[in-house]
Design an enzyme around this catalytic site. Structure first.
Site, PDB file in Angstrom:
ATOM      1  NE  ARG A 121      -4.335  -1.144   0.013  1.00 56.18           N
ATOM      2  CZ  ARG A 121      -4.527  -2.169  -0.832  1.00 56.18           C
ATOM      3  NH1 ARG A 121      -3.592  -2.485  -1.692  1.00 56.18           N
ATOM      4  NH2 ARG A 121      -5.665  -2.851  -0.824  1.00 56.18           N
ATOM      5  CG  HIS A 178      -3.470  -0.370  -6.810  1.00 51.99           C
ATOM      6  ND1 HIS A 178      -3.712   0.270  -5.616  1.00 51.99           N
ATOM      7  CD2 HIS A 178      -3.623  -1.695  -6.554  1.00 51.99           C
ATOM      8  CE1 HIS A 178      -3.997  -0.629  -4.685  1.00 51.99           C
ATOM      9  NE2 HIS A 178      -3.952  -1.828  -5.234  1.00 51.99           N
TER      10      HIS A 178
HETATM   11  P1  NDP Z   1      -1.633 -11.221   4.665  1.00 53.23           P
HETATM   12  O1  NDP Z   1      -2.511 -10.675   5.723  1.00 53.23           O
HETATM   13  O2  NDP Z   1      -1.753 -12.655   4.288  1.00 53.23           O
HETATM   14  O3  NDP Z   1      -0.100 -10.964   5.061  1.00 53.23           O
HETATM   15  C1  NDP Z   1       0.332  -9.777   5.630  1.00 53.23           C
HETATM   16  C2  NDP Z   1       1.748  -9.975   6.119  1.00 53.23           C
HETATM   17  O4  NDP Z   1       2.214  -8.715   6.627  1.00 53.23           O
HETATM   18  C3  NDP Z   1       1.839 -10.984   7.263  1.00 53.23           C
HETATM   19  O5  NDP Z   1       3.010 -11.749   7.138  1.00 53.23           O
HETATM   20  C4  NDP Z   1       1.936 -10.083   8.495  1.00 53.23           C
HETATM   21  O6  NDP Z   1       2.617 -10.630   9.591  1.00 53.23           O
HETATM   22  C5  NDP Z   1       2.732  -8.926   7.927  1.00 53.23           C
HETATM   23  N1  NDP Z   1       2.550  -7.736   8.757  1.00 53.23           N
HETATM   24  C6  NDP Z   1       1.429  -7.032   8.968  1.00 53.23           C
HETATM   25  N2  NDP Z   1       1.666  -6.007   9.822  1.00 53.23           N
HETATM   26  C7  NDP Z   1       2.970  -6.095  10.139  1.00 53.23           C
HETATM   27  C8  NDP Z   1       3.808  -5.342  10.974  1.00 53.23           C
HETATM   28  N3  NDP Z   1       3.358  -4.289  11.657  1.00 53.23           N
HETATM   29  N4  NDP Z   1       5.098  -5.702  11.084  1.00 53.23           N
HETATM   30  C9  NDP Z   1       5.557  -6.777  10.416  1.00 53.23           C
HETATM   31  N5  NDP Z   1       4.809  -7.545   9.593  1.00 53.23           N
HETATM   32  C10 NDP Z   1       3.530  -7.200   9.463  1.00 53.23           C
HETATM   33  O7  NDP Z   1      -1.838 -10.280   3.398  1.00 53.23           O
HETATM   34  P2  NDP Z   1      -1.603 -10.632   1.860  1.00 53.23           P
HETATM   35  O8  NDP Z   1      -0.282 -11.244   1.710  1.00 53.23           O
HETATM   36  O9  NDP Z   1      -2.779 -11.340   1.312  1.00 53.23           O
HETATM   37  O10 NDP Z   1      -1.616  -9.155   1.233  1.00 53.23           O
HETATM   38  C11 NDP Z   1      -0.666  -8.184   1.634  1.00 53.23           C
HETATM   39  C12 NDP Z   1      -1.074  -6.815   1.123  1.00 53.23           C
HETATM   40  O11 NDP Z   1      -0.846  -6.710  -0.275  1.00 53.23           O
HETATM   41  C13 NDP Z   1      -2.561  -6.469   1.239  1.00 53.23           C
HETATM   42  O12 NDP Z   1      -2.893  -6.075   2.548  1.00 53.23           O
HETATM   43  C14 NDP Z   1      -2.722  -5.349   0.240  1.00 53.23           C
HETATM   44  O13 NDP Z   1      -2.487  -4.110   0.885  1.00 53.23           O
HETATM   45  C15 NDP Z   1      -1.618  -5.618  -0.784  1.00 53.23           C
HETATM   46  N6  NDP Z   1      -2.154  -5.982  -2.096  1.00 53.23           N
HETATM   47  C16 NDP Z   1      -1.825  -5.201  -3.177  1.00 53.23           C
HETATM   48  C17 NDP Z   1      -2.258  -5.530  -4.431  1.00 53.23           C
HETATM   49  C18 NDP Z   1      -1.828  -4.739  -5.605  1.00 53.23           C
HETATM   50  O14 NDP Z   1      -2.350  -4.967  -6.716  1.00 53.23           O
HETATM   51  N7  NDP Z   1      -0.875  -3.834  -5.475  1.00 53.23           N
HETATM   52  C19 NDP Z   1      -3.133  -6.688  -4.662  1.00 53.23           C
HETATM   53  C20 NDP Z   1      -3.406  -7.442  -3.470  1.00 53.23           C
HETATM   54  C21 NDP Z   1      -2.944  -7.088  -2.232  1.00 53.23           C
HETATM   55  P3  NDP Z   1       2.009 -11.904  10.372  1.00 53.23           P
HETATM   56  O15 NDP Z   1       2.140 -13.044   9.402  1.00 53.23           O
HETATM   57  O16 NDP Z   1       2.884 -12.071  11.552  1.00 53.23           O
HETATM   58  O17 NDP Z   1       0.592 -11.565  10.678  1.00 53.23           O
HETATM   59  C1  OXD Z   2      -6.105  -5.602  -3.131  1.00 53.18           C
HETATM   60  C2  OXD Z   2      -5.656  -4.680  -4.171  1.00 53.18           C
HETATM   61  O1  OXD Z   2      -5.963  -5.285  -1.952  1.00 53.18           O
HETATM   62  O2  OXD Z   2      -5.979  -4.895  -5.352  1.00 53.18           O
HETATM   63  O3  OXD Z   2      -6.595  -6.691  -3.476  1.00 53.18           O
HETATM   64  O4  OXD Z   2      -4.942  -3.739  -3.856  1.00 53.18           O
END
Ligand code: NDP
Ligand code: OXD
Length: 319
Positions: free
Chosen positions: A234, A282
């Site tokens: 993000r 995006h």
């Molecule tokens: P998940 O919830 O599966 O994974 C998030 C990861 O981030 C976890 O490993 C989590 O740790 C870690 N995390 C969260 N907060 C912290 C923190 N404060 N410090 C350290 N680690 C942290 O999410 P996804 O993998 O499914 O997606 C990740 C992000 O990708 C989404 O939230 C979205 O914002 C973005 N996204 C962007 C897209 C795009 O097109 N650009 C498309 C889809 C998603 P833990 O495992 O310990 O909980």
């Molecule tokens: C999502 C994105 O969060 O597209 O899935 O950013």
């Protein structure tokens, strides 16, 4: 017994794909698509489920009996920020199609920089034939911040290509062949990272995390002489003025950004024209709407059978 209706309020581009997917997936479940003019004034009090992305301000007022909310995307920061969000379970989108697309983007960006394509694009513009010192994937350590659904798959695929891969997450993870760090290990993780990949959700803890101080802790001993920053999580997690300054003073070698603090990225942003920044709008991993609706229908079936929902957002953690 007739199935309970689902209301769809998805402000996605690609309307035709939504209409086609709605026709294919929700066979005998009534669907109220709010983008369809015929549903403009419809009473939504019979709707028990909502699939939403940037919904109308009055959705929750019009649909007061929602039992489960489904996010149209994996990231839920914008949904959690909605005014009068009901206290119903919020399910985020997790699906192999979304994961595959993201891993393709991450692998592409890592190879693009490792094989010095930005330099060769610059040389082509100057009709200059110059072979730069060769490097291959195994010469780089890619550090992934966020080892969730997306980060772990990208890590595995980068390993197959030959990159050294390390990962950082809030809680400690175990991924085959990937050195993992937890929150407390951030500095040690950064010191090893030549290519930094951001796959974090936007929460209060991750807001502004990618800043000057963090970039200065990255490894400077990789083949490019400076680190690359790739962000597909993000935009709110990155400080864009710090990225520009870091590129200017050599703290960063290059950046590939798919997400921005303000989207669309304003015309006036210097990121658009910076020769060491690759901007994509995006699209790292778009939602496949057929897969989204199939995931929603599967989850509703579980819910109605009394089974636990999957991928429910932890509202305290913010993801
Ligand atoms: P998940 O919830 O599966 O994974 C998030 C990861 O981030 C976890 O490993 C989590 O740790 C870690 N995390 C969260 N907060 C912290 C923190 N404060 N410090 C350290 N680690 C942290 O999410 P996804 O993998 O499914 O997606 C990740 C992000 O990708 C989404 O939230 C979205 O914002 C973005 N996204 C962007 C897209 C795009 O097109 N650009 C498309 C889809 C998603 P833990 O495992 O310990 O909980
Ligand atoms: C999502 C994105 O969060 O597209 O899935 O950013």
């Amino acid at each position: 017994m007739p199935k309970a209706p689902v209301v769809i309020d998805l402000k996605f581009s690609g309307r035709a794909a939504i209409v086609e997917a709605l026709g294919e997936v929700f066979h005998d479940r009534p669907v109220v698509d709010l983008a369809d003019a015929k549903n403009r004034g419809r009473d939504l009090s019979d709707c028990r489920y909502a699939v939403l992305w940037k919904p109308d301000d009055d959705l929750f007022e019009r649909a007061p009996n929602l039992e489960v909310l489904f996010s149209g995307g994996a990231g839920v920061d914008s949904v959690l920020a909605l005014k009068s969000l009901p206290d119903a379970p919020l399910v985020r989108f997790v699906d192999p199609s979304l994961t595959r697309r993201m891993s393709e983007y991450v692998v592409l960006q890592c190879l693009y920089h490792a094989r010095r394509i930005p330099d060769y694009i610059g040389q082509q513009a100057e009709t200059r034939w110059q072979q730069l010192p060769p490097a291959e994937a195994r010469d780089f350590t890619v550090g992934i911040m966020g080892l969730g659904e997306l980060g772990q798959d990208a890590a595995r695929k980068l390993k197959v290509i030959g990159f050294n891969v390390i990962g950082w997450s809030r809680s400690m993870k175990a991924v085959d062949g990937v050195e993992c760090f937890d929150a407390a290990g951030l500095d040690a993780f950064l010191a090893k990272t030549d290519i930094l990949v951001g796959l974090l959700p936007l929460t209060t803890e991750t807001t502004g995390l990618f800043d000057r101080e963090l970039f200065e802790k990255l490894s400077r001993s990789g083949p490019l002489g400076g680190p690359v920053f790739i962000n597909a999580g993000r935009g709110g997690s990155q400080v864009e003025t710090d990225i520009l300054a870091a590129l200017e003073n050599g703290v960063l070698y290059a950046a590939a950004l798919d997400v921005f603090a303000t989207e669309p990225l304003p015309q006036t942003s210097p990121l658009w024209s910076h020769e060491r920044v690759l901007v994509t709008p995006h699209v790292a991993s778009d939602t496949d709407v057929s897969a989204l609706f199939a995931h929603v229908e599967r989850q509703i079936t579980r819910f109605e059978a009394g089974e636990p929902l999957r991928h429910v957002v932890n509202r305290d953690a913010g993801y």
